[in-house]
Design a protein around this motif. Structure first.
Motif, PDB file in Angstrom:
ATOM      1  N   ASN A  26      15.767  -9.015  -8.402  1.00 16.15           N
ATOM      2  CA  ASN A  26      14.915  -9.772  -9.715  1.00 16.15           C
ATOM      3  C   ASN A  26      15.357 -11.182  -9.712  1.00 16.15           C
ATOM      4  N   ASN A  27      14.148 -12.080  -9.783  1.00 16.34           N
ATOM      5  CA  ASN A  27      14.273 -13.278  -9.860  1.00 16.34           C
ATOM      6  C   ASN A  27      13.553 -13.975 -11.204  1.00 16.34           C
ATOM      7  N   GLY A  28      13.363 -12.972 -12.259  1.00 15.01           N
ATOM      8  CA  GLY A  28      12.839 -13.601 -13.275  1.00 15.01           C
ATOM      9  C   GLY A  28      11.284 -13.058 -13.573  1.00 15.01           C
ATOM     10  N   ASN A  29      10.559 -13.117 -12.274  1.00 14.77           N
ATOM     11  CA  ASN A  29       9.332 -12.737 -12.221  1.00 14.77           C
ATOM     12  C   ASN A  29       9.067 -11.431 -12.595  1.00 14.77           C
ATOM     13  N   VAL A  30       7.993 -10.690 -13.301  1.00 12.19           N
ATOM     14  CA  VAL A  30       7.788  -9.575 -13.766  1.00 12.19           C
ATOM     15  C   VAL A  30       7.182  -8.807 -12.275  1.00 12.19           C
ATOM     16  N   SER A  31       6.563  -9.142 -11.585  1.00 11.74           N
ATOM     17  CA  SER A  31       5.746  -8.562 -10.828  1.00 11.74           C
ATOM     18  C   SER A  31       6.256  -8.823  -9.096  1.00 11.74           C
ATOM     19  N   SER A  32       7.322  -9.766  -9.075  1.00 14.75           N
ATOM     20  CA  SER A  32       7.920  -9.781  -7.623  1.00 14.75           C
ATOM     21  C   SER A  32       9.471 -10.141  -7.940  1.00 14.75           C
ATOM     22  N   GLY A  33      10.025 -10.253  -6.691  1.00 13.04           N
ATOM     23  CA  GLY A  33      11.304 -10.552  -6.609  1.00 13.04           C
ATOM     24  C   GLY A  33      11.833 -11.202  -5.124  1.00 13.04           C
ATOM     25  N   ASP A  34      12.999 -11.634  -5.029  1.00 14.07           N
ATOM     26  CA  ASP A  34      13.344 -12.047  -3.784  1.00 14.07           C
ATOM     27  C   ASP A  34      14.000 -11.367  -2.679  1.00 14.07           C
ATOM     28  N   LYS A  60      18.779 -14.575   2.229  1.00 13.88           N
ATOM     29  CA  LYS A  60      17.557 -14.771   1.533  1.00 13.88           C
ATOM     30  C   LYS A  60      16.607 -14.841   2.658  1.00 13.88           C
ATOM     31  N   ILE A  61      15.593 -14.080   2.456  1.00 15.77           N
ATOM     32  CA  ILE A  61      14.538 -14.224   3.780  1.00 15.77           C
ATOM     33  C   ILE A  61      13.212 -14.656   3.056  1.00 15.77           C
ATOM     34  N   GLU A  62      12.745 -14.217   1.669  1.00 17.66           N
ATOM     35  CA  GLU A  62      11.422 -14.622   1.368  1.00 17.66           C
ATOM     36  C   GLU A  62      11.571 -14.536  -0.101  1.00 17.66           C
ATOM     37  N   GLU A  63      10.691 -15.484  -0.780  1.00 12.10           N
ATOM     38  CA  GLU A  63      10.758 -15.570  -2.362  1.00 12.10           C
ATOM     39  C   GLU A  63       9.301 -15.062  -2.771  1.00 12.10           C
ATOM     40  N   ASN A  64       9.325 -14.489  -4.084  1.00  5.83           N
ATOM     41  CA  ASN A  64       8.363 -13.811  -4.816  1.00  5.83           C
ATOM     42  C   ASN A  64       7.494 -12.834  -4.004  1.00  5.83           C
ATOM     43  N   VAL A  65       8.484 -11.766  -3.318  1.00  4.57           N
ATOM     44  CA  VAL A  65       7.932 -10.515  -2.763  1.00  4.57           C
ATOM     45  C   VAL A  65       7.315  -9.478  -3.712  1.00  4.57           C
ATOM     46  N   SER A  66       6.285  -9.031  -3.253  1.00  6.61           N
ATOM     47  CA  SER A  66       5.697  -7.909  -4.695  1.00  6.61           C
ATOM     48  C   SER A  66       6.192  -6.460  -3.854  1.00  6.61           C
ATOM     49  N   SER A  67       6.439  -6.220  -2.684  1.00  9.84           N
ATOM     50  CA  SER A  67       7.016  -5.193  -2.166  1.00  9.84           C
ATOM     51  C   SER A  67       7.337  -5.351  -0.610  1.00  9.84           C
ATOM     52  N   PHE A  68       8.034  -4.369   0.237  1.00 10.79           N
ATOM     53  CA  PHE A  68       8.470  -4.259   1.365  1.00 10.79           C
ATOM     54  C   PHE A  68       8.687  -3.001   2.080  1.00 10.79           C
ATOM     55  N   SER A  69       8.400  -2.885   3.078  1.00  7.90           N
ATOM     56  CA  SER A  69       8.204  -1.385   3.944  1.00  7.90           C
ATOM     57  C   SER A  69       9.457  -1.703   5.461  1.00  7.90           C
ATOM     58  N   VAL A  70      10.086  -0.884   5.362  1.00  7.25           N
ATOM     59  CA  VAL A  70      11.293  -1.011   6.519  1.00  7.25           C
ATOM     60  C   VAL A  70      11.084   0.296   7.594  1.00  7.25           C
ATOM     61  N   ILE A 120       6.453  -7.515   4.913  1.00  8.22           N
ATOM     62  CA  ILE A 120       6.654  -8.043   3.421  1.00  8.22           C
ATOM     63  C   ILE A 120       5.229  -8.147   2.878  1.00  8.22           C
ATOM     64  N   TYR A 121       5.101  -7.807   1.596  1.00  8.51           N
ATOM     65  CA  TYR A 121       3.820  -8.106   1.134  1.00  8.51           C
ATOM     66  C   TYR A 121       3.938  -9.080  -0.321  1.00  8.51           C
ATOM     67  N   LYS A 122       3.308 -10.132  -0.341  1.00  4.89           N
ATOM     68  CA  LYS A 122       3.399 -10.855  -1.200  1.00  4.89           C
ATOM     69  C   LYS A 122       1.933 -11.080  -2.155  1.00  4.89           C
ATOM     70  N   ASN A 123       1.915 -11.489  -3.318  1.00  5.97           N
ATOM     71  CA  ASN A 123       0.575 -11.637  -3.987  1.00  5.97           C
ATOM     72  C   ASN A 123      -0.357 -10.293  -4.002  1.00  5.97           C
ATOM     73  N   PHE A 124       0.499  -9.074  -4.396  1.00  9.54           N
ATOM     74  CA  PHE A 124      -0.277  -8.010  -4.210  1.00  9.54           C
ATOM     75  C   PHE A 124      -0.922  -7.688  -5.280  1.00  9.54           C
ATOM     76  N   VAL A 125      -2.492  -7.408  -5.162  1.00  6.93           N
ATOM     77  CA  VAL A 125      -3.556  -7.191  -6.164  1.00  6.93           C
ATOM     78  C   VAL A 125      -3.954  -5.918  -5.962  1.00  6.93           C
ATOM     79  N   SER A 126      -4.222  -5.256  -6.886  1.00  7.52           N
ATOM     80  CA  SER A 126      -5.013  -3.750  -7.108  1.00  7.52           C
ATOM     81  C   SER A 126      -6.127  -3.961  -8.079  1.00  7.52           C
ATOM     82  N   GLU A 127      -7.353  -4.037  -7.441  1.00  6.58           N
ATOM     83  CA  GLU A 127      -8.532  -3.971  -8.245  1.00  6.58           C
ATOM     84  C   GLU A 127      -9.583  -2.921  -7.659  1.00  6.58           C
ATOM     85  N   ASN A 128     -10.118  -2.095  -8.486  1.00  6.00           N
ATOM     86  CA  ASN A 128     -11.252  -1.485  -8.116  1.00  6.00           C
ATOM     87  C   ASN A 128     -11.064  -0.706  -6.935  1.00  6.00           C
ATOM     88  N   GLY A 129     -10.001  -0.235  -7.024  1.00  8.59           N
ATOM     89  CA  GLY A 129      -9.321   1.017  -5.770  1.00  8.59           C
ATOM     90  C   GLY A 129      -8.960   0.232  -4.672  1.00  8.59           C
TER      91      GLY A 129
END
Length: 147
Positions: free
Chosen positions: A34-42, A53-63, A71-80
């Motif tokens: 948690n970095n204080g942002n609701v939708s992302s973290g470090d 620390k590898i990356e800031e403001n990460v939405s999610s990641f897969s390993v 690493i996924y940043k700026n994730f947006v889900s709209e209209n499917g």
């Protein structure tokens, strides 16, 4: 973290706090903090008793042990549709792959990452990221069947 020696488990050792998600990849621990942002973290990588620390403001990641870290940043889900900026960890550094990638159809293999980007009504660009290079294979593509 715990260690086991001669059948005895050690007392827990705290690695970090405010952890939102974590995954293991071989002997590495990857976690989003948690970095204080609701939708992302470090994103951090913990290996050999050190956090990096590898990356800031990460939405999610897969390993994956075989394909690496996506690493996924700026994730947006709209209209499917689910889009994000994609970053690939090549074992030494985080490499920007593409912005506005369709992550719902992303395929990751040891040879690279295949995905669509800039998807509109008439399809999108079929892209492959391999050997630290991005190639646009075709345009007006709707789906990746195999890679």
């Amino acid at each position: 973290k715990h260690s086991v020696s001669n059948g005895t488990v050690s007392q827990p050792e705290q690695i970090d706090s405010n952890v939102l998600a974590f995954r293991l990849a071989g002997d590495e621990l990857w976690y989003k903090k948690n970095n204080g942002n609701v939708s992302s973290g470090d994103l951090f990588r913990y290996v050999q008793k050190e956090s990096q620390k590898i990356e800031e403001n990460v939405s999610s990641f897969s390993v994956s042990d075989s394909t690496g870290i996506i690493i996924y940043k700026n994730f947006v889900s709209e209209n499917g549709e689910e889009t994000a900026d994609i970053i690939y960890w090549n074992g030494k550094k985080a490499c920007e792959v593409s912005a506005d990638a369709d992550v719902s159809g992303l395929i990751c293999k040891t040879s690279g990452v295949a995905f669509l980007r800039n998807v509109k009504k008439n399809g999108g660009e079929l892209c492959i990221y391999s050997k630290n290079k991005l190639a646009v294979i075709d345009r007006d593509v709707y789906n990746i069947i195999a890679y």
